[in-house]
Design an enzyme around this catalytic site. Structure first.
Site, PDB file in Angstrom:
ATOM      1  N   ARG A  53       0.788  -1.318  -0.121  1.00  0.00           N
ATOM      2  CA  ARG A  53       0.064   0.008   0.052  1.00  0.00           C
ATOM      3  C   ARG A  53       0.850   1.310  -0.151  1.00  0.00           C
ATOM      4  O   ARG A  53       1.734   1.129   0.342  1.00  0.00           O
ATOM      5  CB  ARG A  53      -0.931   0.234   1.401  1.00  0.00           C
ATOM      6  CG  ARG A  53      -0.314   0.067   2.482  1.00  0.00           C
ATOM      7  CD  ARG A  53      -0.153   1.409   2.940  1.00  0.00           C
ATOM      8  NE  ARG A  53       0.539   1.667   4.424  1.00  0.00           N
ATOM      9  CZ  ARG A  53       1.806   2.071   4.367  1.00  0.00           C
ATOM     10  NH1 ARG A  53       2.544   2.116   3.346  1.00  0.00           N
ATOM     11  NH2 ARG A  53       2.601   1.695   5.681  1.00  0.00           N
ATOM     12  N   GLY A 167       8.633   1.020   3.004  1.00  0.00           N
ATOM     13  CA  GLY A 167       7.492   1.878   3.441  1.00  0.00           C
ATOM     14  C   GLY A 167       6.175   1.529   2.412  1.00  0.00           C
ATOM     15  O   GLY A 167       5.402   2.323   2.620  1.00  0.00           O
ATOM     16  N   ASP A 217      -1.775  -0.479   7.474  1.00  0.00           N
ATOM     17  CA  ASP A 217      -1.449  -1.362   6.256  1.00  0.00           C
ATOM     18  C   ASP A 217      -2.083  -2.719   5.708  1.00  0.00           C
ATOM     19  O   ASP A 217      -2.367  -2.691   4.941  1.00  0.00           O
ATOM     20  CB  ASP A 217       0.142  -1.801   6.837  1.00  0.00           C
ATOM     21  CG  ASP A 217       0.868  -0.932   7.107  1.00  0.00           C
ATOM     22  OD1 ASP A 217       0.777   0.319   7.252  1.00  0.00           O
ATOM     23  OD2 ASP A 217       2.132  -1.307   7.919  1.00  0.00           O
TER      24      ASP A 217
HETATM   25  P1  NG1 Z   1       5.371   0.649   6.983  1.00  0.00           P
HETATM   26  O1  NG1 Z   1       6.822   1.042   7.584  1.00  0.00           O
HETATM   27  O2  NG1 Z   1       5.176   1.525   5.818  1.00  0.00           O
HETATM   28  O3  NG1 Z   1       5.113  -0.532   7.034  1.00  0.00           O
HETATM   29  C1  NG1 Z   1       4.499   1.741   9.514  1.00  0.00           C
HETATM   30  C2  NG1 Z   1       3.399   0.977  10.295  1.00  0.00           C
HETATM   31  C3  NG1 Z   1       2.055   1.751  10.128  1.00  0.00           C
HETATM   32  C4  NG1 Z   1       2.055   3.000  10.160  1.00  0.00           C
HETATM   33  C5  NG1 Z   1       3.268   3.846   9.379  1.00  0.00           C
HETATM   34  C6  NG1 Z   1       3.523   5.389   9.956  1.00  0.00           C
HETATM   35  C7  NG1 Z   1       4.050  -1.265  10.501  1.00  0.00           C
HETATM   36  C8  NG1 Z   1       3.848  -2.599  10.131  1.00  0.00           C
HETATM   37  N1  NG1 Z   1       3.430  -0.339   9.898  1.00  0.00           N
HETATM   38  O4  NG1 Z   1       4.338   1.589   8.175  1.00  0.00           O
HETATM   39  O5  NG1 Z   1       1.360   1.026  10.830  1.00  0.00           O
HETATM   40  O6  NG1 Z   1       2.164   3.325  11.543  1.00  0.00           O
HETATM   41  O7  NG1 Z   1       4.459   3.169   9.903  1.00  0.00           O
HETATM   42  O8  NG1 Z   1       2.406   5.916   9.447  1.00  0.00           O
HETATM   43  O9  NG1 Z   1       4.793  -1.215  11.627  1.00  0.00           O
END
Ligand code: NG1
Length: 528
Positions: A53, A167, A217
């Protein structure tokens, strides 16, 4: 335009006879079936798929229960699966990427959960997270069958093209595909899983590997819909409402995703980055509560530090000082008013310590001992810090949540005299989000800043990091279509960033680094 949200909507299911199969399935199912066959000498029964996503706006607020605006994208994880007979209660995992070695483990015969050791970083741990939440769901679906007896054994072949550590939620894509596979594998073809159930069970799955993430996510991966962004709410109930961008006169709305190629290992950096931010915003909520003489709810379902959050503070503050006992229900105008008030309170009560709070400062503010604070806030997961930057972190969370509401308002109610009006207003919110992530939340990095500035000088209207940050991907709002700037932005990024920073970058690497993605379909199931 908003589609209505239905709790009963099912995960789409397809098979080889389906006309108009979704593009990712057409392109990738035949090869993964072939690779499964080469590995296990037989055909898989089915393929479970879940995508990555991109978050358009609303960063680092999901774990405070504030709403976010992501969409699912074309890149995804496929798990091809063969269900074994009862003589084989074991899992074999193979990954198309040879850097993830094959793993095999037995399923406990007494029906207990497979152990997950969060202190090791191994890809099978993510499988086990999906397995765990699916197992726990199966126990509620059919207690008589899944108590005291093992799950069915599976042979699994995984193939994903979501870049890891970027990300774009490769981990959520994997975990959601696994959870769907385990539920379907155990319940059989006649059971059809709802999106709501898959989203609800997977949102907390990564807590089992020690990442205290919110649920953005998984919600985006499960509920994604072609051509729609998702408005994901966590309270009063978990909900992902799809909506379309406004129809513009001369342009399409395009989002260009550019990877910094700086990999941020969430697991290894958690003590100083992600998990520390969770501690900081939780502490900020409690310091605000102590300052204004209100008590936050604790023992929250799905929360890793059971101490309430900044949304809870907003609710209890309004209950105490405005006599409004019902928590905020998500209404945009009310939210804008209350979040603006919260920003005033942050200035009033936390701005005197802009350099940060020491453990002693926090203990004093919370009227507890250093030891109590350490036990309650700092031991769930290890964290390392000099000071806790409560002012900056709380200001980011409330202002970012406000920007999400303003973005939603733009999408759903505003009329635009010209296309430029839309791009300027939505883009400004994205740029403010980036400034806040950089200056207040300190989750940007030089490469993100550089990419954003190049994109903005070459036709992007709003540029920001997406996901956790500290590396990973950026997202850019770019006028698309024949009159648009997409090619110009891509060319500038290639010439001024990628070829300069990575002089040996190959054409394929470049192709994978910049994705122009339309919002895509979420989790789905293919019977082979
Ligand atoms: P990423 O690093 O893109 O998976 C993480 C968190 C999200 C959210 C975002 C910041 C995990 C699995 N996901 O996303 O829930 O907090 O950072 O908005 O850690």
């Amino acid at each position: 335009m908003t589609k209505s949200y239905s709790e009963k909507a099912l995960i789409p299911e397809f098979n080889s006879k389906t006309k108009d199969l979704p593009k990712p399935l057409v392109e990738r199912c035949p090869t993964i079936i072939e690779k499964f066959n080469r590995t296990y000498g037989t055909k898989p029964d089915f393929i479970a798929r879940s995508p990555g996503r991109v978050n358009l706006i609303g960063e680092h607020i999901d774990y405070c229960d504030f709403s976010v605006l992501p969409s699912a994208i074309d890149v995804d994880m496929l798990c091809a699966v063969k269900v074994l007979d009862e003589k084989n209660p074991s899992i074999t995992l193979t990954n198309a990427d040879p850097s993830f070695a094959q793993r095999k483990f037995d399923l406990p015969l007494d029906g207990s959960y497979v152990t997950i050791d969060p202190s090791i970083s191994d890809w099978s741990n993510y499988f086990k997270c999906g397995l765990h939440v699916a197992h726990s769901f199966l126990k509620t679906l059919a207690p008589e069958r899944f108590t005291g007896a093992p799950l069915v054994g599976l042979q699994v072949f995984c193939e994903g093209n979501v870049p890891t550590g970027s990300g774009l939620s490769s981990s959520a894509a994997f975990i959601c595909a696994v959870a769907l596979a385990v539920v379907k594998g155990n319940m059989g073809p006649d059971y059809h899983m709802s999106k709501q159930d898959l989203m609800r069970i997977t949102v907390v799955a990564e807590h089992y590997v020690g990442v205290n993430n919110g649920g953005m996510d998984q919600a985006a991966s499960v509920c994604g819909e072609e051509d729609h962004a998702l408005y994901v709410e966590f309270k009063p109930q978990l909900k992902a409402t799809p909506f379309k961008f406004p129809q513009l006169k001369n342009h399409e709305v395009s989002f260009v995703i550019a990877n910094t190629l700086v990999v941020s290992n969430k697991f290894e950096t958690a003590p100083t980055n992600y998990n520390l931010r969770v501690v900081e915003v939780t502490t900020a909520a409690n310091v605000l509560a102590a300052t204004y003489g209100v008590v936050l709810p604790s023992e929250k379902e799905g929360s890793s530090i059971n101490k309430g959050n900044l949304r809870d503070f907003m609710n209890v503050y309004y209950a105490r000082y405005h006599n409004i006992s019902a928590p905020w229900n998500g209404d945009i105008e009310t939210g804008i008013e209350r979040l603006t008030k919260m920003l005033e309170l942050v200035e009033e009560s936390l701005a005197n310590k802009k350099k940060g709070f020491s453990v002693d400062d926090v203990a004093q503010a919370l009227n507890c001992s250093r030891e109590e604070f350490t036990k309650d806030y700092l031991t769930t997961s290890p964290v390392r810090f000099q000071v806790l930057k409560l002012y900056q972190r709380a200001k980011h969370v409330y202002s970012e949540s406000l920007r999400v509401l303003r973005a939603l308002k733009l999408m759903t109610t505003a009329k635009f005299a010209t296309d430029e009006d839309f791009f300027r207003q939505f883009g400004a919110l994205m740029n403010e989000s980036q400034a806040s992530c950089d200056k207040l939340y300190e989750c940007s990095c030089p490469e993100i800043d550089q990419i954003c500035s190049i994109a903005l000088s070459n036709g992007s209207c709003g540029s920001r990091l997406t996901g956790a940050g500290w590396g990973g991907c950026t997202v850019h709002l770019v006028p698309g279509g024949p009159n648009g700037n997409v090619e110009q932005v891509k060319k500038a990024l290639i010439d001024q960033f990628y070829k300069v920073k990575y002089p040996n970058i190959t054409d394929t690497e470049l192709e994978n680094a910049i994705i122009v993605s339309k919002p895509a379909l979420g989790s789905c199931f293919y019977e082979s």
